[in-house]
Design an enzyme around this catalytic site. Sequence first.
Site, PDB file in Angstrom:
ATOM      1  N   GLU A 108       0.813  -1.225   0.000  1.00  0.00           N
ATOM      2  CA  GLU A 108       0.000   0.000   0.000  1.00  0.00           C
ATOM      3  C   GLU A 108       0.843   1.271   0.000  1.00  0.00           C
ATOM      4  O   GLU A 108       0.824   2.051   0.964  1.00  0.00           O
ATOM      5  CB  GLU A 108      -0.966  -0.007   1.185  1.00  0.00           C
ATOM      6  CG  GLU A 108      -1.975  -1.116   1.097  1.00  0.00           C
ATOM      7  CD  GLU A 108      -3.066  -1.033   2.162  1.00  0.00           C
ATOM      8  OE1 GLU A 108      -2.864  -0.361   3.187  1.00  0.00           O
ATOM      9  OE2 GLU A 108      -4.113  -1.649   1.961  1.00  0.00           O
ATOM     10  N   GLU A 149      -6.122  -8.290  -0.272  1.00  0.00           N
ATOM     11  CA  GLU A 149      -6.639  -8.346   1.094  1.00  0.00           C
ATOM     12  C   GLU A 149      -8.144  -8.129   1.011  1.00  0.00           C
ATOM     13  O   GLU A 149      -8.589  -7.047   0.646  1.00  0.00           O
ATOM     14  CB  GLU A 149      -6.007  -7.241   1.956  1.00  0.00           C
ATOM     15  CG  GLU A 149      -4.511  -7.425   2.125  1.00  0.00           C
ATOM     16  CD  GLU A 149      -3.848  -6.327   2.954  1.00  0.00           C
ATOM     17  OE1 GLU A 149      -4.567  -5.556   3.619  1.00  0.00           O
ATOM     18  OE2 GLU A 149      -2.618  -6.239   2.918  1.00  0.00           O
TER      19      GLU A 149
END
Length: 671
Positions: free
Chosen positions: A142, A303
């Site tokens: 991220e 995720e």
Amino acid sequence: MYIGVDYYPEQWPRERWDTDLKLMKELGINVVRIAEFGWSVMEPEEGAYDFSLIDDAIAAIESYGFDVVLGTPTATPPAWLIEKYPDVLPADDHGNVIGFGARRHYTVNSEVYQQLTKQIVEEMAKRYGSHPAVIGWQVDNEYGHEKSDRSYSETDRKAFQSWLQEKYESLDELNERWGTVFWSQTYTNWSQIPVPKKVYQEHNPSLLLDFDRFCAEAYNRYNRLQVETLRKYIADRQFITHNFVYSGLSQDQKEMAKDLDFISFDNYPVWGGLADPISPAAIARQHDLCRGTKNGKGYWVMEELSGAQGWSQIGYLPRPGHLKLWTYQAISRGAEAIVYFRWRAARYGTEQFCHGILDHDGKPRRKYNEVKDVITSLEGFADQWIESEIPADVGFYHDPENDWAWQIQPQSDQFNYIGEFLRFYEPAHSLNAQGNIIRDDEDLSRYKVVVVPVYFLTKKTFNDRLKDYVANGGTVIFSYRTGVKDEDNIVTDQTLPGDLAGLAGIQVHEYESLRGGKSGRVKGVAGAVEGLSSSASVWCDYIEPETAEVLATYEDSWFQDRAAVTKNKYGEGTVYYVGAGIESPMLQKLYASIFEETNLTYTETAENVELVRRESEEASYLSVLNHDVEEGHEVALPEGEWTDAASGEKHTGVLEIPRLGSLVLEKRKQH
Ligand code: GAL
């Protein structure tokens, strides 16, 4: 299809691994992501590598027949690294150094950090680049998240100055384009140019926009460094991806994606502290963004939330049905692999309350059974389903540079780019009209309608494409604050909406920014919105029609004769201009009429029921997704007999979908 879990073997006693892997086997997964925060495990001291834990974990995972995705661990530089090289730490806009203690504490502009990154990535690539169980790599984790997208250290300042020098070549050019004569900001030396740290008022908007561009490019370069390092050593069959965040960061995912085999995304419809999940349209927007990032290529959800999330604050507990619903929604919109976060909730560290498929006690219960049901349900049809096309008739323009320009000057405390984008995306989503999220470089002619919300920062080439598209019969929907700025973030000297005034057939002489608690009213006077009334928040453009027809006007004692919504014929096409932040019911009526006019497929359903169509040569697929937590709904099915792809049950006519129900219907095509 790949379905798996995010696992942290380093956080659990080795004796537990086998129990975990057995449970994963029974769950039905086939892939496990590991290692993305494991730097100190692999390099406990500078230059002293110890891969034994990761070797053993991969061997154990492989022994159960699962594939492995390996993360490079650069989101968490270890303590020894920061102690020895404190200059890799980033700084916030007050100039305060962001310390060691959480994650993402590095600036991508640090050459030392680039070198350290190269070394660890190289070591991992050499060791696992041809490992049979390793199918691919996730670089870092991220990028830019948790405010790490912008850093204001001395290192960043120097890098920013060089970037500007390369971009503008001369200071005269920069001074001219930024308008630095304002407030005596003329630069006579590159070294005088600041990174936009705290000042008394606000920085020059042109500098701020360039700073965002610089930050995005710096991350792209950093990502490329990792990708190129990996590619030198890894087998061709191993992929490289990164799990993106799409929340207005100074990141250009589409540019970065050019260096990746496919993109990944972390899907958290609800997160720490949120009382409720975000809206179905808001989740759908993220999936559409993912699909658009690499021009329609399938992506991984690296995720996928599997339990209530949070650090010090815990958010909403996903209800029974949510995990399947959000998984089905993701696949319907283009995800081709799902990896659940996380296998088990951690007992220590910051993320103790990020719940997983298993909770702290490690016992399989409701969430485990639910994920198992999802996996079983997908077995028979997922592979064909993910190969099918997602038809798209609407193009939604969404540009990070426009987002940054809005963040720099929101103009109203009510303004939020994602929120306003959603205002113009949601009516199409509610009507189950399918679209792609596009940038300025795409072929518009494939869309029946192009929606261009809050197009504040304009691009000349995109303006020209829009003009051609409409002249040749296309339909465009614009909103307030269109055509205000050029690419340097300078206000146009033409009458608003600037370069697009002729296309919209209107002029805007006056406008009003509405702050919190203030709203106006708009009433429909013609066309599909006639007789409807709506509140108008955030913004009012008081429109003077030139060639455009007026569809709605303001109910304001000062400006009641001014238009709020207009429709203009231009060449073979049509342009709508929505001048105020009107509410969904009115926009939905307007959109439905536009979809009728343009012969675009749409279906009205109960609120919160989402339909997604996919097509292949062999079959049509229709996902029916009921996001309503309280109630079941009826859905009128398109003609013919539909088969529940998971259960084989047949359906015709009206389908009853229970609260939080989700299913995929299939109709084989006759050849
Ligand atoms: C994601 C992140 C994970 C974990 C998760 C918690 O944004 O990639 O590492 O922090 O959130 O919900």
